[in-house]
Each structure stands twice: as C-alpha cells, then as structure tokens.
Write a protein that holds these residues in place. Sequence first.
Motif, PDB file in Angstrom:
ATOM      1  N   GLN A   1     108.107  22.002  93.099  1.00  0.00           N
ATOM      2  CA  GLN A   1     107.829  22.808  94.285  1.00  0.00           C
ATOM      3  C   GLN A   1     109.044  23.618  94.700  1.00  0.00           C
ATOM      4  O   GLN A   1     108.943  24.796  95.052  1.00  0.00           O
ATOM      5  CB  GLN A   1     107.386  21.899  95.448  1.00  0.00           C
ATOM      6  CG  GLN A   1     106.048  21.221  95.250  1.00  0.00           C
ATOM      7  CD  GLN A   1     104.894  22.193  95.405  1.00  0.00           C
ATOM      8  OE1 GLN A   1     104.652  23.039  94.555  1.00  0.00           O
ATOM      9  NE2 GLN A   1     104.157  22.082  96.485  1.00  0.00           N
TER      10      GLN A   1
ATOM     11  N   THR B   1     110.698  28.152  95.146  1.00  0.00           N
ATOM     12  CA  THR B   1     111.257  28.725  96.373  1.00  0.00           C
ATOM     13  C   THR B   1     112.720  29.114  96.257  1.00  0.00           C
ATOM     14  O   THR B   1     113.148  30.115  96.832  1.00  0.00           O
ATOM     15  CB  THR B   1     111.110  27.707  97.531  1.00  0.00           C
ATOM     16  OG1 THR B   1     109.793  27.192  97.538  1.00  0.00           O
ATOM     17  CG2 THR B   1     111.415  28.351  98.868  1.00  0.00           C
TER      18      THR B   1
ATOM     19  N   THR C   1     107.627  30.417 102.040  1.00  0.00           N
ATOM     20  CA  THR C   1     107.450  31.370 100.938  1.00  0.00           C
ATOM     21  C   THR C   1     106.857  32.692 101.413  1.00  0.00           C
ATOM     22  O   THR C   1     107.136  33.743 100.828  1.00  0.00           O
ATOM     23  CB  THR C   1     106.539  30.771  99.843  1.00  0.00           C
ATOM     24  OG1 THR C   1     105.310  30.328 100.430  1.00  0.00           O
ATOM     25  CG2 THR C   1     107.215  29.611  99.159  1.00  0.00           C
TER      26      THR C   1
ATOM     27  N   ILE D   1     101.959  26.853  94.263  1.00  0.00           N
ATOM     28  CA  ILE D   1     102.317  25.801  95.212  1.00  0.00           C
ATOM     29  C   ILE D   1     101.083  24.999  95.617  1.00  0.00           C
ATOM     30  O   ILE D   1     101.081  23.764  95.613  1.00  0.00           O
ATOM     31  CB  ILE D   1     103.000  26.404  96.461  1.00  0.00           C
ATOM     32  CG1 ILE D   1     104.385  26.930  96.087  1.00  0.00           C
ATOM     33  CG2 ILE D   1     103.091  25.382  97.587  1.00  0.00           C
ATOM     34  CD1 ILE D   1     105.044  27.729  97.183  1.00  0.00           C
TER      35      ILE D   1
END
Length: 324
Positions: A159, A163, A185, A199
Amino acid sequence: MNETNHSRVTEFVLLGLSNSKELQPFLFLIFSLLYLAILLGNFLIILTVTSDSRLHTPMYFLLANLSFIDICVASFATPKMIADFLVEHKTISFDACLAQIFCVHLFAGSEMVLLVSMAYDRYVAICKPLHYMTIMSRRVCIILVLIPWLVGFIHTTSQLAFTVNLPFCGPNKVDSFFCDLPLVTKLACVDTYVVSLLIVADSGFLSMSSFLLLVVSYTVILTTVRNRSSASMAKARSTLTAHITVVILFFGPCIFIYVWPFSGYSVDKVLAVFYTIFTPILNPVIYTLRNKEVKAAMSKLKSQYLKPGQVSTAVRNVLFWETK
C-alpha cells in the motif's frame, strides 16, 4: 519543474472530526476517556491471560495477542487526534503521515488475519476435540500469531509503495483525523485513478478473502455445533457468539470503506472512528462478559492485588501526606 519542486508538500492539515470550536473540549474529554478505557481493558486481558495458568491455552494466547493489536490499532492515530482537539491548526508532517498509513494497514491487516487464526483454533477445538492439543501445539500457536504480522507487513508495504513516490505539490488538507490512504492519494498532483483502483483492490482483496474464510469457518463450526447437544457445545456456542460478534464489528466498517465505492467522507469518518476506537474497546467487553473463565481469572487477580482494606489504606496514606 523547479516551481513544482519548491512547492512540494512537507505537511498535511488534518480537518479532524468537527470544525466546531465549542465541541472540541467535549470531544477531547470523551475520546480521552475512551482511549484510557481501551488501554486499561486490553492491558487487563493481557495481564489476566499471562498471570493465570488456567488460561495458558491456545485460545487465550490468541485472545491476548488480539488485545495487543487492538492497543496498536487505537494508538496509531488516537493520541494525535486527542491532542489536536486542543490546537487550532491540526498539522502533521509528510513523514508522520506516511507512518500513520504504514501503521493503520499493518495493524488492521494483522488483525484481520489474526481473527482467521482464532477461527481456525475454534474449528479444531469443536470439530476435532480429541486432537486439539496435538494440532494446536506451541509451535503452531506461534505460527498463527506470526503469519498475521507477516501478512500485515506485506500488505502495508504494498500500500505504501503506491503513495511514497506520488508528487504532492498543491492541496494538503486531509478530511479526516488521520492520514487515510484513499484521502491522501487524492491530493497528489497527478491522475491517481489507477493508483486508487490498486489501493482498493489490495485492501479489498485482503478484507474480502479474510472475511470469506471466516464465513466458511464459522459456517462449518456452527453446523457441527447444531448437530451436537451437550454442555460442552453450549459453552462452544457462547464462545462462538463472542467471536462472530467481533468479526462483524471489525470487518463491517473496513469492507464498507475500502470495497463500497459510494461512501462519502462524513460516513468514512464515522466508520474510521468505529474501527479505531469502538472496536478495540468493545473487544475486551465482549470477550469478558461472555466468558466465565476470564471473569473468574479477573476476580482472582483483583483479590490478589486489591485485597480488602488495601485501597482504603492507600487513600488514607495519600491524605496523610497531603495534610502533613
């Protein structure tokens, strides 16, 4: 390009739960008490399980680890949220924001898989009772605790990879009380449609796969319990009720946030509060109120450390030193 580099976001502004200044002291008091209750309740379960030899079984070993993860889930953002109730500008640095994203997915992912481990423990105990202690050996118990942390680490690393390299050079207001990944995001200065899908797919896969495993496990267990009628099965039903209640309370908000695509920010805030505050405080309540063994161990612990007259003696000593 140089202008973009100079305007790179170094901190985010957390909008919190409410903009009302009148509500801030009230929310500070409420969430401070709730957080204190989470710490005391879960630490009490850990202390009870570790101090009473009758609770040195696989089920309670996993329960103590669940309480530890609940403390982690409540602690990655709640202290910051409580402190922000006392300040006007609720900011968080870029690195601290990434740390919150890392922690929430590590702890939440670990708890999902730990609940599957607890379901497996109940499956063996109810469906294969004669082989329970052989199957649920010490080595297996340790593996059932390590696997959730490993899965949680892999999940949160994947995850965070979505980012960490995104360019943030404009908006920096996060409409929540912590850095939630989908909200952060959306603040990037590039099109994040594909990243957002990845995601949701990542979190959705972990949530749904864990939830489906739990549904299958508890369906098999409940079928087994229904076909048997004995005192031990009555105890099993009581334990299963607690387990299933915890599963529903935890997975409901998580699945709604990351799988259901039409939830609004205000709804997400309520659900985020639910799984970061109310689930960790409800877990010890659910397991202790429906479990006679835990309640008996807590009573023993109370009589051992809080003997009659001990509290009153301590109070008198405090009053004596104050008046001296």
